[in-house]
Write a protein that holds these residues in place. Structure first.
Motif, PDB file in Angstrom:
ATOM      1  N   LEU A   8      18.863 -16.081 -21.561  1.00 41.39           N
ATOM      2  CA  LEU A   8      18.825 -16.528 -22.953  1.00 41.39           C
ATOM      3  C   LEU A   8      18.360 -15.441 -23.905  1.00 41.39           C
ATOM      4  CD1 LEU A   8      17.402 -20.155 -22.595  1.00 41.39           C
ATOM      5  CD2 LEU A   8      19.749 -19.339 -22.369  1.00 41.39           C
ATOM      6  N   GLN A   9      17.532 -14.515 -23.423  1.00 40.81           N
ATOM      7  CA  GLN A   9      17.049 -13.410 -24.257  1.00 40.81           C
ATOM      8  C   GLN A   9      17.295 -12.074 -23.571  1.00 40.81           C
ATOM      9  OE1 GLN A   9      13.299 -14.303 -26.603  1.00 40.81           O
ATOM     10  NE2 GLN A   9      12.991 -15.689 -24.883  1.00 40.81           N
ATOM     11  N   GLY A  10      18.458 -11.962 -22.890  1.00 45.57           N
ATOM     12  CA  GLY A  10      18.693 -10.791 -22.073  1.00 45.57           C
ATOM     13  C   GLY A  10      18.025 -10.972 -20.721  1.00 45.57           C
ATOM     14  N   GLU A  11      18.013  -9.919 -19.918  1.00 49.52           N
ATOM     15  CA  GLU A  11      17.366 -10.010 -18.618  1.00 49.52           C
ATOM     16  C   GLU A  11      16.743  -8.677 -18.235  1.00 49.52           C
ATOM     17  OE1 GLU A  11      15.612 -11.601 -17.032  1.00 49.52           O
ATOM     18  OE2 GLU A  11      16.787 -13.006 -15.854  1.00 49.52           O
ATOM     19  N   ARG A  12      15.631  -8.751 -17.501  1.00 48.62           N
ATOM     20  CA  ARG A  12      14.930  -7.533 -17.103  1.00 48.62           C
ATOM     21  C   ARG A  12      15.286  -7.128 -15.676  1.00 48.62           C
ATOM     22  NH1 ARG A  12       8.607  -6.355 -18.238  1.00 48.62           N
ATOM     23  NH2 ARG A  12       9.387  -6.541 -20.364  1.00 48.62           N
ATOM     24  N   THR A  13      15.031  -8.005 -14.682  1.00 48.17           N
ATOM     25  CA  THR A  13      15.315  -7.678 -13.284  1.00 48.17           C
ATOM     26  C   THR A  13      16.415  -8.607 -12.776  1.00 48.17           C
ATOM     27  OG1 THR A  13      12.959  -7.155 -13.006  1.00 48.17           O
ATOM     28  CG2 THR A  13      14.291  -7.338 -11.006  1.00 48.17           C
ATOM     29  N   PRO A  14      17.463  -8.065 -12.151  1.00 57.27           N
ATOM     30  CA  PRO A  14      17.673  -6.648 -11.820  1.00 57.27           C
ATOM     31  C   PRO A  14      18.491  -5.866 -12.845  1.00 57.27           C
ATOM     32  CG  PRO A  14      19.315  -7.958 -10.697  1.00 57.27           C
ATOM     33  CD  PRO A  14      18.463  -8.932 -11.490  1.00 57.27           C
ATOM     34  N   HIS A  15      18.930  -6.509 -13.937  1.00 59.53           N
ATOM     35  CA  HIS A  15      19.965  -5.898 -14.764  1.00 59.53           C
ATOM     36  C   HIS A  15      19.441  -5.011 -15.886  1.00 59.53           C
ATOM     37  CE1 HIS A  15      22.610  -8.398 -12.490  1.00 59.53           C
ATOM     38  NE2 HIS A  15      22.039  -9.511 -12.929  1.00 59.53           N
ATOM     39  N   GLN A  29       0.859  -1.180   0.000  1.00 62.62           N
ATOM     40  CA  GLN A  29       0.000   0.000   0.000  1.00 62.62           C
ATOM     41  C   GLN A  29       0.898   1.233   0.000  1.00 62.62           C
ATOM     42  OE1 GLN A  29      -2.619  -0.869   3.414  1.00 62.62           O
ATOM     43  NE2 GLN A  29      -4.278  -1.063   1.942  1.00 62.62           N
ATOM     44  N   GLY A  30       1.276   1.660  -1.191  1.00 60.12           N
ATOM     45  CA  GLY A  30       2.162   2.801  -1.313  1.00 60.12           C
ATOM     46  C   GLY A  30       3.617   2.411  -1.247  1.00 60.12           C
ATOM     47  N   LYS A  31       4.430   3.060  -2.051  1.00 61.64           N
ATOM     48  CA  LYS A  31       5.848   2.772  -2.121  1.00 61.64           C
ATOM     49  C   LYS A  31       6.568   3.462  -0.973  1.00 61.64           C
ATOM     50  CE  LYS A  31       8.222   4.805  -5.287  1.00 61.64           C
ATOM     51  NZ  LYS A  31       9.232   5.523  -4.488  1.00 61.64           N
ATOM     52  N   GLU A  32       7.412   2.711  -0.239  1.00 59.02           N
ATOM     53  CA  GLU A  32       8.113   3.268   0.911  1.00 59.02           C
ATOM     54  C   GLU A  32       9.468   3.857   0.535  1.00 59.02           C
ATOM     55  OE1 GLU A  32       8.360   0.139   3.749  1.00 59.02           O
ATOM     56  OE2 GLU A  32       6.203  -0.230   3.766  1.00 59.02           O
ATOM     57  N   ASN A  33      10.188   3.225  -0.390  1.00 54.72           N
ATOM     58  CA  ASN A  33      11.533   3.646  -0.745  1.00 54.72           C
ATOM     59  C   ASN A  33      11.695   3.632  -2.255  1.00 54.72           C
ATOM     60  OD1 ASN A  33      12.479   3.546   2.086  1.00 54.72           O
ATOM     61  ND2 ASN A  33      12.253   1.335   1.847  1.00 54.72           N
ATOM     62  N   ASP A  34      12.761   4.278  -2.724  1.00 53.43           N
ATOM     63  CA  ASP A  34      13.119   4.140  -4.130  1.00 53.43           C
ATOM     64  C   ASP A  34      13.496   2.687  -4.390  1.00 53.43           C
ATOM     65  OD1 ASP A  34      12.695   6.804  -4.673  1.00 53.43           O
ATOM     66  OD2 ASP A  34      14.767   7.372  -4.212  1.00 53.43           O
ATOM     67  N   LEU A  35      12.931   2.097  -5.427  1.00 53.48           N
ATOM     68  CA  LEU A  35      13.080   0.661  -5.624  1.00 53.48           C
ATOM     69  C   LEU A  35      14.384   0.308  -6.318  1.00 53.48           C
ATOM     70  CD1 LEU A  35       9.398  -0.012  -6.674  1.00 53.48           C
ATOM     71  CD2 LEU A  35      10.440  -0.530  -4.472  1.00 53.48           C
ATOM     72  N   GLY A  36      14.652   0.908  -7.470  1.00 50.77           N
ATOM     73  CA  GLY A  36      15.885   0.599  -8.185  1.00 50.77           C
ATOM     74  C   GLY A  36      15.929  -0.836  -8.675  1.00 50.77           C
ATOM     75  N   ASN A  37      17.062  -1.224  -9.243  1.00 54.74           N
ATOM     76  CA  ASN A  37      17.321  -2.601  -9.678  1.00 54.74           C
ATOM     77  C   ASN A  37      16.267  -3.151 -10.643  1.00 54.74           C
ATOM     78  OD1 ASN A  37      19.761  -3.178  -7.956  1.00 54.74           O
ATOM     79  ND2 ASN A  37      18.287  -2.679  -6.356  1.00 54.74           N
ATOM     80  N   ASN A  38      15.657  -2.252 -11.408  1.00 49.96           N
ATOM     81  CA  ASN A  38      14.650  -2.644 -12.406  1.00 49.96           C
ATOM     82  C   ASN A  38      13.456  -3.377 -11.796  1.00 49.96           C
ATOM     83  OD1 ASN A  38      15.730  -1.700 -15.046  1.00 49.96           O
ATOM     84  ND2 ASN A  38      17.464  -2.942 -14.409  1.00 49.96           N
ATOM     85  N   ILE A  39      13.162  -3.059 -10.543  1.00 46.18           N
ATOM     86  CA  ILE A  39      11.915  -3.529  -9.933  1.00 46.18           C
ATOM     87  C   ILE A  39      10.776  -2.658 -10.454  1.00 46.18           C
ATOM     88  CG2 ILE A  39      10.660  -3.828  -7.775  1.00 46.18           C
ATOM     89  CD1 ILE A  39      12.933  -5.797  -8.082  1.00 46.18           C
ATOM     90  N   HIS A  40       9.677  -3.281 -10.876  1.00 44.38           N
ATOM     91  CA  HIS A  40       8.525  -2.558 -11.400  1.00 44.38           C
ATOM     92  C   HIS A  40       7.578  -2.186 -10.250  1.00 44.38           C
ATOM     93  CE1 HIS A  40      10.380  -4.291 -14.763  1.00 44.38           C
ATOM     94  NE2 HIS A  40       9.367  -4.881 -15.365  1.00 44.38           N
ATOM     95  N   TYR A  41       6.893  -1.062 -10.411  1.00 46.33           N
ATOM     96  CA  TYR A  41       5.940  -0.586  -9.401  1.00 46.33           C
ATOM     97  C   TYR A  41       4.647  -0.227 -10.124  1.00 46.33           C
ATOM     98  CZ  TYR A  41       3.928   2.504  -5.804  1.00 46.33           C
ATOM     99  OH  TYR A  41       3.094   3.104  -4.886  1.00 46.33           O
TER     100      TYR A  41
END
Length: 494
Positions: free
Chosen positions: A337-344, A267-279
């Motif tokens: 195999l097809q690149g990566e999304r999280t965390p890179h 319930q609401g974002k507490e911190n900056d997420l970073g590391n390609n985490i989706h919100y």
């Protein structure tokens, strides 16, 4: 007659439609295949009209089934593949094929967005899969089509529009466009103004909101006599979480399909997420969620089968993996195999096996692959856990939830309880629940979960195993940085 609702999931490879009664029982289900259009390497498109035709066909087949005799369809809602760009002209017709979530043509446009806004935008990473880069690609590469653009939609919203006449988008899907502020739940038109998008935004609504009925033409094509109330629906990950009962901060979803997802409500974002985490916004109006994505989760297992175990079933492969020890005889696999999304967030990294030796067996290779997929998801889970309290239970769905060995491995790696569903219907169940909620079958979504969701087995973590896995995971996390430059060199060789 017994009242039922339809949950319609527009996937990438198929449309799945289920009918659910007021006890949460799935009365019947059908599916219709979809095909990809791939005009160039990295391009993935679909004809929007093929979605509409497949949805209609799946509903017609379901209606005519024996299970649907004496059933009254009261409502319907949709789940759908995220991020895909459907560009409409002033007549409400598609200008071109839809550009899908797994299309990777927009690296240049992602860099342009980063030049304007930095590495994140509206609490999210800037990645090829999202909708805004696709809009910029259209603007820069197809100016004639861009001039014709009046409004953009996402895939399931287009199907809903064609079946009701209502042009709109709901928050959980809109959150994946890089144009919606997930906290204010409003389009951030300053972003569009900076990039000269113009006024191309559809109206926004909640996932359970009523949008209209099937049109008379649609009713006739489906051979339906009664009106069917249609509700906005949700993004596939939001509906998948809802259909698994993941609606509060004490639960995490682990979904292993072609790609893999770890999703946690908040319930609401507490911190900056970073590391390609989706919100993103959840399908529940008061809830958001964080999510990490492994692009080649189950797809790594598909590759393994095709390459090393062509004549074996997936159950056979997992059984072979169970014959190897933790750590797979010193073998690590990275599922890039097809690149990566999280965390890179790296479209150009490629997978690797580290630690092959003369005694490596097929069982070791199978186990290393399964462990590598799980490590990738655990890496997302670790970054997500830094932004909120740790969760008490993980609900596992998809291919990773079909085998007790892999489920126990998840529990040990994540060091948390892992529970499966007795009946797993995925995003289509979440869509059905939204329709039922819109009709007022229950007063709260918690009541729906209690009535509709049936849990099965729970796997408890072994602390000693977790400690051992942790040593291998520490090495796993170093593989990306050690192989990134080498991968770039390989890709640059002509």
């Amino acid at each position: 007659m017994e009242d039922v609702v339809l949950g319609i999931d527009l996937g990438t490879s198929a449309v799945k439609t289920i009918a659910v009664n007021q006890c949460g029982e799935v009365i019947g289900q059908t599916s219709e295949p979809l095909t990809l259009i791939q005009p160039k390497p990295g391009y993935n498109e679909q004809d929007p009209e093929s979605w509409v035709n497949a949805v209609k066909e799946s509903i017609k087949t379901l209606i005519k089934s024996e299970e649907m005799k004496n059933k009254h369809i009261s409502g319907a809602s949709f789940s759908g593949q995220m991020h895909g760009l459907v560009a409409l002209d002033k007549q409400g017709e598609p200008i071109r094929n839809a550009i899908l979530w797994n299309d990777t043509r927009t690296t240049e446009q992602c860099q342009l967005i980063k030049n304007h806004f930095g590495d994140t935008l509206l609490e999210n990473p800037i990645l090829e899969g999202f909708t805004l880069p696709k809009l910029l690609w259209l603007q820069q590469n197809e100016p004639k089509h861009w001039q014709e653009l009046s409004v953009f939609l996402l895939p399931k919203d287009y199907v809903r529009y064609k079946m009701t006449g209502d042009i709109s988008m709901e928050y959980s899907d809109a959150a994946g466009t890089l144009l919606l502020n997930p906290d204010t739940k409003q389009w951030d038109k300053s972003v569009g103004a900076e990039l000269s998008l113009g006024n191309i935004y559809p109206k926004l609504m909640d996932s359970h909101e009523y949008v209209g009925n099937f049109t008379e033409d649609v009713k006739a094509s489906l051979e339906l006599e009664n009106d069917v109330c249609v509700f906005a629906g949700g993004a596939d990950n939001a509906c998948g979480a809802l259909g698994a009962g993941v609606i509060n901060e004490t639960q995490t979803l682990c979904s292993i399909g072609t790609s893999g997802v770890v999703l946690t409500c908040m319930q609401g974002k507490e911190n900056d997420l970073g590391n390609n985490i989706h919100y993103f916004n959840h399908a529940l109006s008061n809830m958001t969620y964080t999510m990490g994505v492994t692009l080649s989760a189950g797809d790594s297992l598909n590759w393994l089968k095709q390459t090393f175990f062509d004549d074996a079933s997936f159950d056979d492969i997992v059984q072979q993996a169970s014959n190897s020890e933790i750590g797979a005889n010193g073998l690590l696999f990275t599922p890039y195999l097809q690149g990566e999304r999280t965390p890179h967030g790296d479209a150009f990294i490629r997978g690797s096996f580290i630690g092959l030796n003369r005694s490596t067996t097929k069982a070791d290779i199978a186990r290393a692959t399964i462990e590598g997929i799980t490590y990738s998801l655990y890496e997302s889970y670790q970054y997500m856990s830094q932004s909120h309290t740790e969760n008490k239970r993980m609900i596992s769905i998809g291919g990773g939830a079909k085998n007790s060995f892999w489920l126990q491995l998840q529990a040990d790696v994540f060091n948390t309880e892992v529970t499966t569903l007795k009946y797993e219907e995925g995003p289509s169940m979440g869509a059905a629940m939204l329709a039922a909620y819109g009709l007022g079958w229950f007063e709260s979504m918690e009541a729906f979960v209690d009535a509709f969701i049936k849990y099965d087995k729970t796997y408890y973590p072994n602390l000693e195993n977790h400690k051992t896995f942790g040593q291998y995971f520490n090495v796993y996390q170093q593989v990306y940085s050690q192989t990134q430059t080498l991968t770039q060199q390989l890709l640059n060789i002509k």
